[in-house]
Design a protein around this motif. Structure first.
Motif, PDB file in Angstrom:
ATOM      1  N   TYR A 241     -35.069  15.934  60.589  1.00  0.00           N
ATOM      2  CA  TYR A 241     -35.374  17.358  60.400  1.00  0.00           C
ATOM      3  C   TYR A 241     -34.728  17.773  59.087  1.00  0.00           C
ATOM      4  CZ  TYR A 241     -35.160  22.438  61.267  1.00  0.00           C
ATOM      5  OH  TYR A 241     -35.253  23.812  61.169  1.00  0.00           O
ATOM      6  N   MET A 242     -35.534  18.297  58.169  1.00  0.00           N
ATOM      7  CA  MET A 242     -35.015  18.717  56.871  1.00  0.00           C
ATOM      8  C   MET A 242     -35.465  20.132  56.554  1.00  0.00           C
ATOM      9  SD  MET A 242     -35.639  15.356  54.488  1.00  0.00           S
ATOM     10  CE  MET A 242     -34.869  16.180  53.102  1.00  0.00           C
ATOM     11  N   LEU A 265     -40.995  13.538  62.045  1.00  0.00           N
ATOM     12  CA  LEU A 265     -40.497  14.173  60.827  1.00  0.00           C
ATOM     13  C   LEU A 265     -40.854  15.656  60.847  1.00  0.00           C
ATOM     14  CD1 LEU A 265     -39.325  14.110  57.937  1.00  0.00           C
ATOM     15  CD2 LEU A 265     -41.599  13.404  57.130  1.00  0.00           C
ATOM     16  N   THR A 266     -39.828  16.499  60.659  1.00  0.00           N
ATOM     17  CA  THR A 266     -40.017  17.949  60.588  1.00  0.00           C
ATOM     18  C   THR A 266     -39.454  18.446  59.273  1.00  0.00           C
ATOM     19  OG1 THR A 266     -39.845  18.182  62.998  1.00  0.00           O
ATOM     20  CG2 THR A 266     -39.536  20.166  61.669  1.00  0.00           C
ATOM     21  N   ILE A 267     -40.280  19.187  58.519  1.00  0.00           N
ATOM     22  CA  ILE A 267     -39.903  19.642  57.185  1.00  0.00           C
ATOM     23  C   ILE A 267     -40.078  21.154  57.081  1.00  0.00           C
ATOM     24  CG2 ILE A 267     -40.524  19.608  54.743  1.00  0.00           C
ATOM     25  CD1 ILE A 267     -41.441  16.730  55.126  1.00  0.00           C
ATOM     26  N   ILE A 291     -44.730  20.414  59.285  1.00  0.00           N
ATOM     27  CA  ILE A 291     -44.364  20.924  57.962  1.00  0.00           C
ATOM     28  C   ILE A 291     -44.489  22.446  57.975  1.00  0.00           C
ATOM     29  CG2 ILE A 291     -44.929  20.940  55.506  1.00  0.00           C
ATOM     30  CD1 ILE A 291     -46.077  18.156  55.798  1.00  0.00           C
ATOM     31  N   ALA A 292     -43.455  23.125  57.503  1.00  0.00           N
ATOM     32  CA  ALA A 292     -43.493  24.584  57.356  1.00  0.00           C
ATOM     33  C   ALA A 292     -43.234  24.919  55.891  1.00  0.00           C
ATOM     34  CB  ALA A 292     -42.454  25.239  58.254  1.00  0.00           C
ATOM     35  N   LEU A 293     -44.208  25.564  55.267  1.00  0.00           N
ATOM     36  CA  LEU A 293     -44.098  25.976  53.865  1.00  0.00           C
ATOM     37  C   LEU A 293     -44.117  27.496  53.842  1.00  0.00           C
ATOM     38  CD1 LEU A 293     -46.616  23.429  52.287  1.00  0.00           C
ATOM     39  CD2 LEU A 293     -44.136  23.215  52.496  1.00  0.00           C
TER      40      LEU A 293
END
Length: 449
Positions: A241-242, A265-267, A291-293
């Motif tokens: 998680y990043m 993978l979590t971004i 992915i969260a942008l």
């Protein structure tokens, strides 16, 4: 205090007094003691809380306590420390396995008495959770030989003090640090052979994370880009998680070679550069990607279509979740430039089954990415596209008003443009084998338009 609340509090207190001898788990909070701060006021609630807990623990021998949880919601000052010290002295004895101490108020000041954990009293503790207090362990603390999980939140502790504690916690499996601003350098020693989970969130002064634990399989990090992260041996890493800027590009460029066995993978990223990385290696085992942008706004030059690189890089991918909600959408809209939708090379993905995009907007590159998904991923079974929604929805069971919370007009207008883009450009291309779910803004917002 109203009669009903007073009777309920007395009933809960009597029931608790009768049962604590049979049940070695002690849980003290306003809720467990039946105290309603709104009904009786903050000062009265605090007085009753201290009185009840003090009465219970003074009659307790301390023998047989396995779990102790204390949550103090009222204002806490130095004069209240004598109460807490006394309670801990009574309950923290050889044999206790879980200790949780949470001070809710921001101005709370309490120095946890580390001496309580020495002389064998801390040898049996498996889970230690401290929140909003000072914790200063030293070499005299001794060996927390049974400690498997350590959770520190808003705790005043230095990196050296934490390192001293870790060097004696041979059984530690989970280390969770949240907003511990006294830590500048976090060193995880190699003696922690069992450590599998490391979480570091919001430690504002942190500069270095140096992990030497050899069997770390899950790492969660939220912090500044300037933090130097060295995880040592990462072949065991399964979950990452990043939450830091530029993590999408970093993930594609670095992780396939450094973490080849990654499965989830979590971004989270608020700032990214468009990229077309040269992929020399792939995420062979990656099955779940989120992915969260999110930015205010997110860079209007960012090309969402480049996220399709992940599909090529992760042949085992099963689920893909993308959150692109932003307060101000400044990307080129599909309606401003509807011609010449780009297409990437055709890819027949045989494992990706579920895709969900929340905060869907009318950005042209996002529409292109979604079209690429429905046209080239033959294994797809479910596609969920969610336009921006209210924070509190009318269907929520705890929403007594029966109406969605208001949405800003510009967000609501963009939500309707997003739905129109879905219906016009994406829905006609969705194969009959794929279940398409489109979440539109609730009809509650008709008046706002």
């Amino acid at each position: 205090m109203p009669m009903r609340d007073a009777a309920r509090a007395a009933c809960v207190s009597r029931a608790f007094l009768r049962s604590w001898r049979c049940h070695p788990n002690l849980n003290f909070s306003n809720e467990t003691l039946g105290l309603n701060e709104n009904a009786c006021g903050k000062d009265e609630s605090a007085r009753v809380f201290y009185s009840k807990v003090d009465h219970i623990l003074k009659k307790h021998s301390g023998i047989g306590v396995k779990k102790l949880k204390i949550q103090i919601a009222s204002d806490f000052s130095e004069k209240d420390s004598c109460y807490l010290n006394s309670w801990l002295q009574t309950a923290v004895t050889p044999g206790i396995e879980e200790l949780t101490l949470t001070l809710i108020r921001e101005k709370a000041k309490y120095n946890f008495p580390c001496s309580l954990l020495s002389n064998g009293s801390g040898d049996s503790i498996r889970y230690l959770h401290l929140a909003r207090c000072s914790f200063h362990p030293t070499v005299t603390l001794g060996c927390l030989r049974s400690l498997t999980r350590l959770h520190l939140c808003l705790v005043r502790i230095t990196g050296d003090e934490l390192g001293c504690l870790l060097s004696h916690s041979f059984s530690l499996e989970r280390l969770e640090l949240r907003c511990c601003d006294g830590i500048v350098c976090l060193k995880v020693p190699c003696i922690l052979q069992r450590l599998s989970y490391l979480e570091v969130f919001g430690c504002a002064k942190l500069k270095v994370i140096d992990n030497k634990a050899p069997n770390l399989s899950s790492f969660s990090f939220e912090g500044d880009n300037t933090v130097q992260v060295s995880l040592g041996e990462t072949l065991q890493m399964k979950n990452l998680y990043m939450d830091r800027s530029g993590s999408v590009l970093y993930a594609l460029a670095k992780l396939p070679s450094s973490m080849p066995n990654l499965e989830a993978l979590t971004i989270f990223s608020c700032k990214e550069r468009a990229h077309k990385p040269m992929l020399r290696r792939k995420f062979i085992h990656l099955r779940h990607l989120s992915i969260a942008l999110n930015g205010s706004p997110f860079s209007p030059t960012y090309d969402y279509l480049c996220l399709a690189s992940f599909f090529d890089a992760a042949p085992s991918l099963e689920t893909f979740n993308l959150d692109v909600f932003q307060r101000y959408m400044e990307h080129v809209s599909i309606f401003a430039d509807p011609a010449d939708l780009r297409q990437m090379r055709e890819l027949h993905h045989h494992n990706l089954k579920s895709v969900k995009i929340t905060g869907f907007c009318s950005a042209k590159s996002l529409v292109e990415l979604t079209c690429h998904i429905v046209e080239s991923i033959t294994s797809l079974e479910c596609l969920t596209l969610e336009a921006p929604q209210s924070i509190l929805r009318c269907c929520a069971p705890y929403n007594k008003s029966g109406k969605c919370s208001p949405m800003a007009r510009d967000i609501l207008m963009e939500a309707h443009r997003a739905v129109l883009a879905i219906r016009t450009y994406i829905e006609p291309k969705v194969p009959s084998t794929v279940k398409l779910h489109v979440l539109e803004p609730c009809s509650c917002h008709a008046v706002e338009l």
